[in-house]
Write an enzyme that holds these catalytic residues in place. Sequence first.
Site, short mmCIF file in Angstrom:
data_model
loop_
_atom_site.label_atom_id
_atom_site.label_comp_id
_atom_site.label_asym_id
_atom_site.label_seq_id
_atom_site.Cartn_x
_atom_site.Cartn_y
_atom_site.Cartn_z
N ASP A 202 0.83 -1.19 0.00
CA ASP A 202 0.00 0.00 0.00
C ASP A 202 0.87 1.25 0.00
O ASP A 202 1.86 1.34 0.73
CB ASP A 202 -0.89 -0.02 1.25
CG ASP A 202 -1.89 1.11 1.28
OD1 ASP A 202 -2.71 1.19 0.35
OD2 ASP A 202 -1.85 1.91 2.24
N GLU A 257 14.48 -15.34 0.52
CA GLU A 257 14.76 -16.35 1.55
C GLU A 257 13.83 -17.55 1.42
O GLU A 257 14.11 -18.62 1.98
CB GLU A 257 14.59 -15.73 2.95
CG GLU A 257 15.61 -14.68 3.31
CD GLU A 257 15.30 -14.01 4.64
OE1 GLU A 257 16.01 -13.05 4.98
OE2 GLU A 257 14.33 -14.43 5.32
#
Length: 547
Positions: A202, A257
């Site tokens: 956002d 990751e």
Amino acid sequence: MSENWWRDAVIYQIYPRSFADTDGDGVGNIAGITRRIDHLAALGVDAVWLSPFYPSPWADGGYDVADFRDVDPLLGTLADFDALVAAAHERDIRIIVDIVPNHTSDQHPWFQEAVRAAPGSRERERYVFRDGRGEDGSLPPSNWESRFGGPAWTRLPDGQWYLHLFAREQPDLNWADPEVREEFLDILRFWSRRGVDGFRIDVAYALMKDLTEPLRDVVVVPEGSGLDDIAVNPDHPHWDRPETHDIYREWRRVFEEFDPPRVAVAEAWLPSDRLVHYLREDELHQAFNFEFLRCAWDADAYRKVIDTSIADAASVRTVATWVLSNHDVVRPASVLGLPNGADLNSWLMSDGTEPAVDVELGRRRARAAALLEMGLPGSTYIYQGEELGLPEVADLPAEVLQDPKWERTGHTAKGRDGCRVPIPWEVDGPSFGFGDAPGWLPQPDDWGGLSVRAQTGDPDSTLELYRAVLRARRELTGEFSPGESLAWDDDLNQGDVLAFWRGEHWLVLVNTGSTPVTLPEGDVVVSSVALGGDRTLPANAAAWLRR
């Protein structure tokens, strides 16, 4: 699961409070999404993007987050969320969640600590606190304005002001503070470990601010978007600061990751040449294409936006995105039934009467725009109810409005509630199948005819059109590598006609004008209107052909 699934995906946005209600309180919830997940599977989408579902006082539709690692009790529990992720993954549907990094709720523990602490304290360093201007500090620190109207600063009883680019209940975080940065890296890992496949960011371009004293004033653009603000303030103090890119390089390392890597799409109201800076290979993956969303119903305008979007995305080795609507804008079935350039706020303030919407024209153009959007290379975002052809509910009475814009502008802007009305599932009932009680915003009386139940099996319905074009899109994209470009047809692509090829066999043809055009040779795979036997495409219509 392919790492590049997002490059040609169709992503469906859900505004959780307005999708499906299972407990009869009039508010949609996470369990309701799980209950209706087969609708999304039948539609043929690749992923779901969930607007915020976190604990919130709901001052701004959930975008005022009080706890970034939980589910609001109004919407369910973490167990409900886990069940939704599992149900979606069983159907090969990915889950993208909204992350709101620019601000918190004023009820977030951090801000509560800051309010209790003294000016200059460590607790206040996580946010943007400043002394006011003038001899007694009674003037805001700058002329920055809230997106919802009025000053972007609110004064506390101790005399200091805090920044909020949105509602006063949404204090902006200070992203120069290391603790803020570490907190959000942990939040990203928290949801990624729960099986989330990606994040919608956002206000992605607002995190860093130029807080050099004295703060710089800006040229204010009344009722402007970020696109308008940047146009008149190229070196804007709080939109699109260059330091923001360091944040997303850190985030990208966190995404990597996980296996497969998590993906991210930015909400950034920026011109295309600035937007692509967020999409470099060590930053984010995608950004919403608001220039396409704002494009007038005009073939030349579409061609320019399409060419620019594809070229700019390719320059940073990503793909363009295409979007017609979301929870913040007037629905396309209404916009496209208005004259090009109509003032949408004035139209909303007139309860949708001035000017009058040509309902049939709007629906017809929205169906054609969907075929254009789905035929373009890259990924596509659909907002819930778009597949039903829902119009904007422009005549919501003042007493039910909840968008903070309504109060912050002194009742001069209705805001975004009209596109957030709960969607209809059944032809009757207290909320047309949304739940066992009326929804939190009232639905029009005739929405039963637009419901999923009413449209299912009707070959002329918008829902069946979306299902058909998504089936065709899956066949089309199966022939290309993700993000394959297009080739304009120089013979057909002129005047009011848009015509482009995807590979050697697929032709997308859109007639934005008022005169029918002759279709070339080829089998019509899907069309936005029923075609006669004379091989013509009527006005305000689109078709896909295969040869």
